[in-house]
Design a protein around this motif. Structure first.
Motif: not given
Length: 387
Positions: A306-316, A329-339
């Motif tokens: 996903f493009e960086p700086n491309s979302a305003d809000l991630v719900l998870c 590890h999947i949760a941690w991946q989600m958090f890192l990639q959301a940031k």
């Protein structure tokens, strides 16, 4: 991570996905894979056209491709609901200099909603954790030609009487093997007599005008799960034109509710399950058809690419398991990639079981985290990306 395998006499290098996970004890194959491959090598040495269901990281596909590559005529069809499983298979084929089988279409990958081939020599199944997915797949197999041998494998403790009843309902009467290394095989064959599939199912979403449609491999497929029920109380509302991601969307109920509360939002529904993404799209199409143009539906490994700086809000609502393995590890991946995906000032808003200590993880990652709701079982957390 353990990567060197010898399966049915074939030496392979096999990686579990995602590659970045930290648990070094996890591996890309299990005792059920070993048992299944040893059995069919002896029992079905002439099988050349093989259908494989639920090959988690490609161990079965890679082993059989290696064994069959010297034959002139052969075909493997790998069916999976998992984007990660398909990507792992491609990676592991390349690791073992077998990726040419994809280019030559000797190994074909298709998702769990695609039509199965009408005929093959042998059908292999890794018994999925989700009983509904198994029933859907057995219904698909009942539409194939009669008397194709079926061999399924799984952990002995997870092959129940109900599992065997599912096989007998859709296929010929099954028998089972002795347990070896806590794994067991199931033997049966197709009947050539189609049996109807009950999926997708539908149900009324409480406190809303919506009807929810669920394919077989979607979490809590018969009703609203208690985590989502609590999370709905803490979803955003308003007229801001935000770009929102429903990450790990499942049937899309969180994104659907967000669309109903935010008339100017654009929502991207993301899940690694093909059935989840299809369910989410059906639920928007059926309940808010005029908002379909504001949505994207993506099957992906979390937010990879996903493009960086491309979302305003991630719900998870992040998972804390991968198949039978309990892991964060999947949760941690989600958090890192959301940031990575959020713009500065953007928000990650999650729900999780209170015992998982996501508060500390998000505090370390974002430098901030606040509790915006909790009860005895769940907590809803919010972190803001700062520059």
């Amino acid at each position: 991570m353990i990567t060197d395998a010898v399966l049915a006499g074939t030496a392979l290098t096999l990686h579990r996905f995602p590659l970045e996970q930290k648990n070094r004890s996890l591996q890309a194959w299990d005792a059920a894979d070993e048992y299944l491959l040893e059995h069919i090598t002896t029992a079905y040495p002439d099988a050349r056209d093989i259908l494989i269901l639920n090959d988690a990281f490609g161990a079965l596909s890679c082993t059989l491709a290696a064994k069959l590559q010297d034959h002139a005529q052969w075909q493997i069809t790998q069916v999976s609901d998992s984007f990660v499983a398909q990507q792992a298979t491609c990676h592991n084929l390349a690791e073992n200099q077998l990726d040419w089988v994809l280019d030559d279409a000797k190994l074909k990958q298709q998702d769990s909603l695609a039509t199965l081939p009408a005929q093959c020599d042998l059908i292999l199944i890794k018994v999925p954790k989700n009983a509904g997915l198994l029933q859907h797949q057995l219904s698909q197999l009942s539409h194939m030609a009669a008397d194709i041998p079926v061999v399924a494998a799984g952990k002995a403790k997870e092959i129940h009487t109900s599992t065997l009843k599912s096989f007998s309902h859709f296929l010929q009467q099954p028998t089972t093997s002795l347990a070896v290394k806590k794994s067991r095989l199931i033997f049966c064959a197709t009947t050539g007599k189609p049996v109807a599939d009950k999926f997708p199912v539908s149900w009324a979403l409480e406190n809303s005008p919506f009807t929810i449609y669920n394919h077989a491999n979607v979490f809590s497929r018969d009703s609203l799960d208690i985590g989502a029920r609590f999370f709905i109380n803490y979803l955003p509302a308003g007229k801001k034109p935000l770009r929102v991601i429903d990450l790990g969307c499942g049937n899309g109920v969180i994104g659907l509710q967000t669309l109903s509360r935010m008339p100017n939002a654009q929502v991207t529904f993301v899940d690694e399950s093909a059935m989840a993404v299809a369910s989410a799209k059906e639920n928007v199409s059926s309940n808010l058809p005029d908002r379909l143009g504001d949505c994207q539906f993506v099957q992906n490994d979390c937010l990879s690419d996903f493009e960086p700086n491309s979302a305003d809000l991630v719900l998870c609502n992040p998972p804390f398991h991968q198949a039978q393995a309990i892991t964060d590890h999947i949760a941690w991946q989600m958090f890192l990639q959301a940031k990575h995906t959020l713009r500065n000032g953007g928000e990650l808003r999650i729900i999780g079981n209170r015992h998982l200590d996501y508060l500390d993880k998000l505090q370390r990652l974002f430098g901030n985290c606040k509790v915006i709701g909790n009860n005895k079982k769940f907590t809803v957390l919010s972190s803001i990306k700062r520059s």
